[in-house]
Design an enzyme around this catalytic site. Structure first.
Site, PDB file in Angstrom:
ATOM      1  N   GLU A 450       1.677  14.100  -1.303  1.00  0.00           N
ATOM      2  CA  GLU A 450       2.411  14.997  -2.198  1.00  0.00           C
ATOM      3  C   GLU A 450       3.852  15.195  -1.740  1.00  0.00           C
ATOM      4  OE1 GLU A 450       1.054  15.515  -4.991  1.00  0.00           O
ATOM      5  OE2 GLU A 450      -0.786  14.626  -4.216  1.00  0.00           O
ATOM      6  N   HIS A 453       5.988  12.496  -3.044  1.00  0.00           N
ATOM      7  CA  HIS A 453       6.432  12.715  -4.427  1.00  0.00           C
ATOM      8  C   HIS A 453       7.680  13.598  -4.469  1.00  0.00           C
ATOM      9  CE1 HIS A 453       3.531  10.725  -6.946  1.00  0.00           C
ATOM     10  NE2 HIS A 453       2.497  11.302  -6.361  1.00  0.00           N
TER      11      HIS A 453
END
Length: 485
Positions: A450, A453
Site C-alpha cells: 500500500e 501505491h
C-alpha cells in the site's frame, strides 16, 4: 438463489453504494452503529418504519422494502409450518443434498431434503423460495434486468415429489426475481401429510436460464439441519474454478471451514462440499468462474476479476493517479479531510470484501479510489484493521523472501515479488503525532504494497528482470495464507 436472505444483503449493498459508514447511516436513522451492524449480519430484523426511512435515505427505489417484506413473508410461512406442527421446531432436516448443474445456457437445481416431523401434529405444507440475482453488487442493473426480463413460472418448470409421489404447490408471492410457494403434501389423487415421528424425502427441481442466474449459489439454514451437501456440476471444457464463503452469527464472511472436493466424471467436473450440524441462520455461498469457452459467452457473460474491481470503484492500471506520489496530510489541520478519506477507504474495502475472500489479508490506498492523498487501510488475515496516514518506510531488514501478490488495480494476474521480512514504518495519527511501527512477514508485505501505491509504484516495478505476472487462473494460492519457514 434459493432461500437467500435478501434484506441484509441489499441493505449493505445500498449503504456501500451510497458511501455511508455504519455509524453515519445509523445517525441519520436514529440508531447506533451496533444496530446497523446487527442488521447487516442478519442478527436483527428492523421494523417497517426503519426500512421505509432507510429506503428513502439510500434512494433504493423501494427495493429495500420489497426485500424486507419478502423475507418477513417467508419467515411467517416457516413459522406457520412450525406452529401447525405443534411443539419444538416442528421439522428437522436430517440431510439436505443440493445439486446445481449447468448445461447449454441453463442451470438446473435439484434439492433433496430428508425431513422428520418432530412435533405432535401433522405437517401439510412446506415453504420454499426461488430467488435469482445476476448482479448482487449492482442493484440498478439488478432492477433493470428483472424488470425487463422477469423470472417466469413457465421457464422454471418446477417439479416436486415426496417419497416418490408428485406434490402440488401453491403460490405465495410472485416477484420479478423471487418466487415463493408452498409445497403441499398432496396431489390431485391423494393426500399424504407428514405425521408426527415420520420421515419424508422431499425432492424438488427447477430450471433458470443462464442470463437470469449469477455466478454464485447460496444456501441459508432455516431449519435445524444435521448435514448439508452441495454439489456444483459443470462441463470440463469451461475450466471452472470454485470457492466458497460462509456467514454465521459468530462470524461475518470467511472461507469455508472444510474444503470443496473436485471430482472429474468424464467430461464433467463435480465440486462437492459438505458440512455437519450447520447453525441456524448460517448462510453458505459457493461462487465460481468459468475460464470460458468463447462459444459460451452468449449464455454466460463472464466478468473478469479486474472488471469486477473496476465496477466496485477501484482505479485500474494505466490511470495517471497510480503513477504519482500522493499528497500528505497537514495534521491536525486536515483531520476532517483525513477522516473523510479513511471513511471512503473503509467503505470501498467493505464492497470489495463482499465479492472476494482475501485469506491473506488485503489493503486499499487512496489513489486506488481516485483520491490523491497519503492514506491507506490494511485488513490483516485475522481481520484487524490498520489505518495508515502519511506512511513511509524508514528501515527494513536485509532478509527478504519472494511471494505472489495481487493488486486490486489489475486483479487478473498475480506476480512474484521480493520484499523484506520486516519493515519499520513512520506514520501519523489524526492529531499529528508521529508513530513508528514494525511490521513483519505477511503484514509487512501488505503494508509495503500500500505504501508503494502512495509513492506511485506498482508491485510490477519490484519484480525481478525476466519475471512476468501469471494469469490468476494459474495461481494456486487462493484461500491460503502466505507460507513462511
Amino acid at each position: 438463489m434459493p432461500d437467500d436472505d435478501d434484506f441484509p444483503t441489499e441493505f449493505k449493498v445500498f449503504r456501500d453504494l451510497r458511501g455511508h459508514s455504519q455509524e453515519a447511516l445509523g445517525k441519520r436513522l436514529g440508531y447506533d452503529r451496533s444496530y446497523i451492524n446487527k442488521i447487516e449480519n442478519g442478527k436483527k430484523r428492523p421494523p417497517a418504519d426503519f426500512v421505509r426511512k432507510a429506503d428513502a435515505i439510500l434512494a433504493a427505489g423501494g427495493l429495500l422494502y420489497r426485500a424486507w417484506e419478502s423475507d418477513r413473508r417467508l419467515e411467517d410461512q416457516e413459522q406457520s409450518t412450525s406452529d401447525s406442527a405443534g411443539i419444538g421446531h416442528g421439522l428437522i432436516n436430517e440431510h439436505e443434498d443440493t445439486t446445481l448443474a449447468y448445461n447449454d445456457g441453463e442451470f438446473v437445481i435439484t434439492v433433496q431434503r430428508t425431513l422428520v416431523n418432530n412435533s405432535l401434529e401433522p405437517v401439510e405444507r412446506y415453504p420454499i423460495r426461488i430467488s435469482v440475482n445476476r448482479y448482487p453488487d449492482q442493484p440498478d442493473r439488478y432492477k433493470t434486468l428483472y424488470r425487463n426480463d422477469p423470472l417466469l413460472w413457465e421457464e422454471i418448470q418446477l417439479e416436486a415429489h415426496c417419497n416418490g409421489e408428485p406434490m402440488s404447490w401453491q403460490v405465495k408471492a410472485d416477484h420479478d426475481a423471487i418466487k415463493e410457494l408452498y409445497l403441499l403434501f398432496k396431489n390431485q389423487k391423494m393426500q399424504f401429510p407428514l405425521y408426527p415421528g415420520e420421515t419424508a424425502q422431499i425432492v424438488y427441481c427447477f430450471r433458470v436460464p443462464a442470463r437470469k442466474w449469477g455466478p454464485w449459489f447460496q444456501r441459508a439454514i432455516r431449519l435445524p439441519t444435521k448435514k448439508l451437501t452441495v454439489t456444483l456440476d459443470f462441463p470440463m471444457d469451461l475450466s471452472p474454478a470454485v470457492w466458497g464463503k460462509e456467514t454465521t452469527a459468530a462470524v461475518y464472511q470467511m472461507p469455508f471451514r472444510t474444503p470443496i472436493h473436485r471430482i472429474v466424471n468424464g467430461d464433467r467436473a463435480l465440486y462437492v462440499w459438505t458440512t455437519d450440524d450447520p447453525p441456524l441462520d448460517a448462510r453458505y455461498r459457493l461462487e465460481w468462474h468459468f475460464k470460458a469457452d468463447p462459444e459460451k459467452e452468449n449464455d454466460i457473460v463472464q466478468i473478469s476479476p479486474a472488471q469486477s474491481m473496476a465496477d466496485l470503484g477501484i482505479v485500474q492500471v494505466g490511470a495517471d493517479i497510480l503513477a504519482h506520489t500522493a499528497l500528505p496530510f497537514d495534521l491536525p489541520a486536515e483531520a476532517a479531510e483525513a477522516r473523510r478519506v479513511i471513511t471512503e477507504l473503509h467503505t470501498c474495502m467493505a464492497r470489495v470484501q463482499n465479492v472476494h475472500v482475501f485469506s491473506k489479508g488485503m489493503g486499499v490506498a487512496a489513489p486506488q479510489i481516485n483520491i490523491p492523498r497519503a492514506a491507506a487501510v490494511v485488513r490483516t488475515a485475522a481481520g484487524e484493521l490498520i489505518t495508515l496516514l502519511n506512511p513511509r518506510i524508514i528501515d527494513a531488514t536485509s532478509e527478504f523472501d519472494k511471494q505472489y501478490e495481487g493488486c486490486l488495480s489489475f486483479f487478473d494476474v498475480r506476480g512474484m515479488v521480493p520484499r523484506p521480512l520486516a519493515i519499520q514504518v513512520e506514520h501519523t495519527d489524526l492529531n499529528g503525532t508521529p508513530h513508528i511501527t514494525t511490521f513483519q512477514r505477511g503484514l509487512a508485505r501488505l503494508v509495503a504494497h500500500e505504501i508503494d501505491h502512495l509513492e506511485g509504484r506498482l508491485y510490477t516495478d519490484l519484480m525481478e528482470p525476466g519475471v512476468e505476472p501469471i494469469p490468476v487462473e494459474q495461481y494456486r494460492g487462493t484461500g491460503h495464507d502466505w507460507k513462511y519457514h
